[in-house]
Design a protein around this motif. Sequence first.
Motif, PDB file in Angstrom:
ATOM      1  N   PRO A 447      -0.207  -3.015   6.824  1.00  0.00           N
ATOM      2  CA  PRO A 447      -1.525  -2.396   6.643  1.00  0.00           C
ATOM      3  C   PRO A 447      -1.588  -1.564   5.369  1.00  0.00           C
ATOM      4  O   PRO A 447      -0.554  -1.202   4.790  1.00  0.00           O
ATOM      5  N   PRO A 448      -2.820  -1.213   4.920  1.00  0.00           N
ATOM      6  CA  PRO A 448      -2.967  -0.467   3.648  1.00  0.00           C
ATOM      7  C   PRO A 448      -2.390   0.936   3.693  1.00  0.00           C
ATOM      8  O   PRO A 448      -2.152   1.537   2.636  1.00  0.00           O
ATOM      9  N   THR A 449      -2.145   1.463   4.907  1.00  0.00           N
ATOM     10  CA  THR A 449      -1.578   2.819   4.984  1.00  0.00           C
ATOM     11  C   THR A 449      -0.072   2.822   4.750  1.00  0.00           C
ATOM     12  O   THR A 449       0.528   3.882   4.587  1.00  0.00           O
ATOM     13  N   SER A 450       0.553   1.667   4.745  1.00  0.00           N
ATOM     14  CA  SER A 450       2.010   1.590   4.564  1.00  0.00           C
ATOM     15  C   SER A 450       2.389   1.948   3.137  1.00  0.00           C
ATOM     16  O   SER A 450       1.704   1.577   2.175  1.00  0.00           O
ATOM     17  N   ARG A 451       3.518   2.686   3.012  1.00  0.00           N
ATOM     18  CA  ARG A 451       4.050   3.020   1.691  1.00  0.00           C
ATOM     19  C   ARG A 451       5.500   2.575   1.539  1.00  0.00           C
ATOM     20  O   ARG A 451       6.039   2.583   0.439  1.00  0.00           O
ATOM     21  N   SER A 452       6.126   2.216   2.690  1.00  0.00           N
ATOM     22  CA  SER A 452       7.526   1.791   2.639  1.00  0.00           C
ATOM     23  C   SER A 452       7.864   1.048   3.920  1.00  0.00           C
ATOM     24  O   SER A 452       7.131   1.102   4.912  1.00  0.00           O
ATOM     25  N   THR A 453       9.018   0.370   3.898  1.00  0.00           N
ATOM     26  CA  THR A 453       9.545  -0.318   5.076  1.00  0.00           C
ATOM     27  C   THR A 453      11.030  -0.536   4.877  1.00  0.00           C
ATOM     28  O   THR A 453      11.550  -0.416   3.756  1.00  0.00           O
ATOM     29  N   ARG A 454      11.742  -0.840   6.042  1.00  0.00           N
ATOM     30  CA  ARG A 454      13.172  -1.095   5.972  1.00  0.00           C
ATOM     31  C   ARG A 454      13.428  -2.579   6.245  1.00  0.00           C
ATOM     32  O   ARG A 454      12.807  -3.173   7.118  1.00  0.00           O
ATOM     33  N   LEU A 455      14.402  -3.118   5.478  1.00  0.00           N
ATOM     34  CA  LEU A 455      14.771  -4.516   5.618  1.00  0.00           C
ATOM     35  C   LEU A 455      16.261  -4.620   5.906  1.00  0.00           C
ATOM     36  O   LEU A 455      17.077  -3.882   5.333  1.00  0.00           O
TER      37      LEU A 455
END
Length: 492
Positions: A447-455
């Motif tokens: 979503p547009p509110t995301s700024r980061s994620t873990r992979l």
Amino acid sequence: MKGFLLGICLLWAMLLRSNMQIALPATELNCCEGDILLLLDSSGSVANYEFFRLLLFATELLRPFSLGRGHVRVGLLQVGTNPNLEFDLDDHNNQESLQKALQSVSQLQGDTNTEAALRVAQRLLTKTDENVPKILLWLTDGVQPGDVDEPMSKLKAQGVSVLAISTVHGNYQVLKRAVTPPLESHLYSVDIDNIDIITEELRDAIIKIIRAERLHVVHLTSHSAVLQWRPVLSTDSGYYELWYNPMWKTDNETRLNLPGDSSLVEVTNLQPDTTYTAALRPESNQKLFNTLYVNFTTLPDVLSPAVVSVSDSGPRQIRVSWGPLQLARVQRYTVEYGAIPSGDVHTMTLPSQQNSTVLTGLEPGTQYLVTVSALHVNGKESAMTVRACTQEASLPALADLQLSLVERHEIQVAWQAHQEGLKGYWLSWETESSHSIKPSTSYVYLPPTSRSTRLKHLAPNSRVCVSPVYSSGRGDGLCCTAERRTDSRHWG
């Protein structure tokens, strides 16, 4: 040898006899005025048969022309060891005299001393009236003509048009340098038995150079005409009187006196779509000249705007241009524009001296209808409408992308993007596969509110890419390579 010469003489006699049985065509009365000097290769390199065929060709080529001063003057200069002037430009004033002279020409034999003959040609052609066009017609087999570049260049520098005909064994490069452009109508290489096929084409090229139409129209508009003529006077020898009027209104005549050194004039304030007759009379105390006439029809009236064009298109602006400018006839211009099919219509009013404007504040990727109208001083209005499209707006790219190690075999992906119109993010990366040597590619939409994620479980040297997604499409993304540093057993 005697039998061969006798055969040549019999052939020449048969050709002349068959030629005399054909009625002479009507001469091109008053079509042309100029000097034509035939430079005929009469040396020993030219076979007797070729020589007589060249003479016969010249006979047919010149047959239609009216001869004498004020028309066409013809001279014949033979090339041999020494040049021989068979007859001068003023020797023949009618076709009968010229034909008999051509039929009585004998071949010189000897060397091909073209250079010496060209020096004689230069004297003959430069002593004539400077206002008359001059042609040197070179008839040759083209075999070792000598160093003719310099004398040919001098002739051309003095305004002489050089045309050349050679048999197929001629030196094409020498001939190419000798003739005046255009090569396609001034240079011919032809088999002597087929030389007749170029008669009409060469004659047309000659007529184009010496045509005596001294008064003709070189440019027309709806309200003007440019008339041009071949000058026959000088500043001190007289003047030209020009008069013109609509063909059916002889009482509305305009007269002009023009200097003796002029050769063209523009007549203005004409009526559109009207046939005029014009006459030009050279006035001189030294000689009586004929009056020249020409008829012409002006173009239909053109009301601005006759042309509307669109350029410099961007996402939110376009430039509109129109013409022609008619300052004396137009009070003002109005530009109306609106998005198709149902956008608001905007209006701009512009002065008569302006022929373009930039439309701003437009929507990207949108088609507009643009109408340019002119209010003329006589109260009439004319308009032209065009369609114009703005460019698609360029979508913002991802602003930043960083990878950092969180735990073993796990990295954090962080990014930044422009928020206006943002709908989300599209991520892709390569993961280790237990079923294949090659890594597999994984995708996720955030979503547009995301700024980061873990992979997790990234393949060695995996490419991690993030692209911003907008309502009108996907913006340019960024990619980083996740490199495993084996010495410290972590991602970097």
